[in-house]
Design an enzyme around this catalytic site. Structure first.
Site, PDB file in Angstrom:
ATOM      1  N   PRO A 101       0.839  -1.207   0.000  1.00 35.99           N
ATOM      2  CG  PRO A 101      -0.660  -1.527   1.752  1.00 35.99           C
ATOM      3  CD  PRO A 101       0.618  -2.055   1.163  1.00 35.99           C
ATOM      4  CB  ALA A 104       0.252   2.206   4.049  1.00 36.93           C
ATOM      5  N   GLY A 105       3.219   3.648   5.442  1.00 36.32           N
ATOM      6  CA  GLY A 105       4.287   3.343   6.400  1.00 36.32           C
ATOM      7  C   GLY A 105       4.915   1.984   6.182  1.00 36.32           C
ATOM      8  N   GLY A 107       6.937   1.291   3.439  1.00 43.08           N
ATOM      9  CA  GLY A 107       8.157   1.384   2.630  1.00 43.08           C
ATOM     10  C   GLY A 107       7.945   1.210   1.133  1.00 43.08           C
ATOM     11  CB  SER A 108       5.053   1.722  -1.140  1.00 40.12           C
ATOM     12  OG  SER A 108       4.875   3.097  -0.957  1.00 40.12           O
ATOM     13  CB  ALA A 110      12.448   2.283   0.335  1.00 36.98           C
ATOM     14  CB  ALA A 111       9.592  -1.753  -1.816  1.00 33.61           C
ATOM     15  CG  ASP A 152      11.512   3.173   5.097  1.00 31.46           C
ATOM     16  OD1 ASP A 152      11.632   2.930   6.307  1.00 31.46           O
ATOM     17  OD2 ASP A 152      10.479   3.636   4.587  1.00 31.46           O
TER      18      ASP A 152
END
Ligand code: PMV
Length: 316
Positions: A101, A104-105, A107-108, A110-111, A152
């Site tokens: 998500p 949403a905290g 790490g989207s 950074a991923a 992150d």
């Protein structure tokens, strides 16, 4: 040139968010139930230098050069070329998908950076090592929210629990037993930048007070590094709950997060806290796996819009 695919997990911050920006230790673990994926494949018939990027989650389907020069994805791709000393790449299509998500905290951002850095460098014939991938993702984090700590990109690149202190070599945590968390989403967006900026304003107004809170959070993270190995879970849970109270005092919790934290604790969680930037986004509860279902139901009753259970496996 064959297609190249890379994935990267989400993350949860177990202890120490916000204080970590000010040099205190924090602990984060990968969240492997969700991930970002990047696939780079040759664009046969297109001229060299041509790149097409598709990212359905953010409604992106465009030529790379059509993105503004300050677009994080364009900056990332150009940083990969620079790392590889590449003037002009062969034509390719980059497709980014994610089940993490956004805001949403988890790490989207950074991923996505880690997955793209790996897939693109792999496609171009020189897969970047982890430390370079993490450094690239860190640069992009700066574009998302000015002063990231680096936690992150680190936990997501290495895909292992980390004990993280800004500017120090990363320390992997050995987990001697699995840890199960129920993660509850408030459904409220949690853009990291504004929360980090508010804390900074508070700190600028009253440094002694904020630095005391940061130091207390840092002490809890340090204690948690030991408690993670202990049985039963109660001690680690207490440290998490104490961390939540300090995050409340920093002003980054919200009524919704507090309600979910309280519900988890009432339902028998060993401890619970918000995780990530706060205000909205997710909270986490440390649970005995046999209680996970009951605690999930209580979180749903207390207003969580999305709930997942994750078990962080032992590491060696
Ligand atoms: O990206 P988020 O929302 O999970 O937050 C990251 C944790 C913070 O400590 C709030 C910011 C940072 O850069 O460490």
């Amino acid at each position: 040139m064959p297609a190249y695919t890379a994935t990267a997990p989400g993350k949860i911050i177990l202890m120490g968010e916000h204080a970590v920006v000010y040099g205190q230790p924090a602990i984060a673990v990968p969240l492997t139930e969700v991930s970002a994926r990047a696939v780079v494949r040759p664009a046969i018939g297109s001229p060299p230098g041509h790149a097409h990027v598709i990212a359905p989650a953010v409604d992106l389907d465009t030529e790379l050069h059509a993105l503004g020069s300050d677009h994080p994805l364009r900056i990332l791709i150009q940083a990969v070329y620079k790392e590889l000393n590449l003037e002009r790449a062969p034509a390719y299509q980059l497709r980014i998908t994610t089940t993490i998500p956004i805001s949403a905290g988890m790490g989207s951002g950074a991923a996505v950076s880690v997955a793209v850095g790996r897939a693109l460098s792999g496609f171009l014939g020189s897969p970047l090592p982890d430390d370079r991938v993490s450094a690239l993702a860190f640069e992009i984090e700066k574009h998302y929210h000015g002063t990231p700590s680096g936690i992150d990109n680190t936990v997501i690149t290495y895909n292992r629990p980390v004990y993280f202190v800004r500017g120090r070599p990363v320390e992997m945590i050995r987990l001697t037993r699995p840890l199960t968390f129920v993660v509850g989403d408030t459904g409220i967006p949690s853009p990291t930048g504004p929360a980090v900026a508010d804390v900074r304003r508070g700190w600028q107004r009253d440094r002694p007070h904020y630095e005391k809170l940061f130091a207390e959070i840092g002490r809890l993270s340090l204690e948690a590094r030991e408690a993670i190995q202990e049985k039963p879970l109660a001690h680690l849970g207490q440290l998490m709950s104490a961390n939540h109270e300090l995050l409340q005092q920093l002003g980054v919790s919200s009524a919704e997060l507090d309600a979910l934290v309280l519900a988890a604790k009432k339902a028998g969680a060993a401890g619970a806290k918000l995780s990530g930037g706060g205000r909205g986004g997710n909270m986490i509860a440390l649970v005995d796996p046999v209680e996970a279902k009951k605690i999930s139901e209580e979180l749903e009753a207390a207003g969580a819009t999305h709930i997942l259970t994750t078990t962080v496996q032992t590491t060696n």
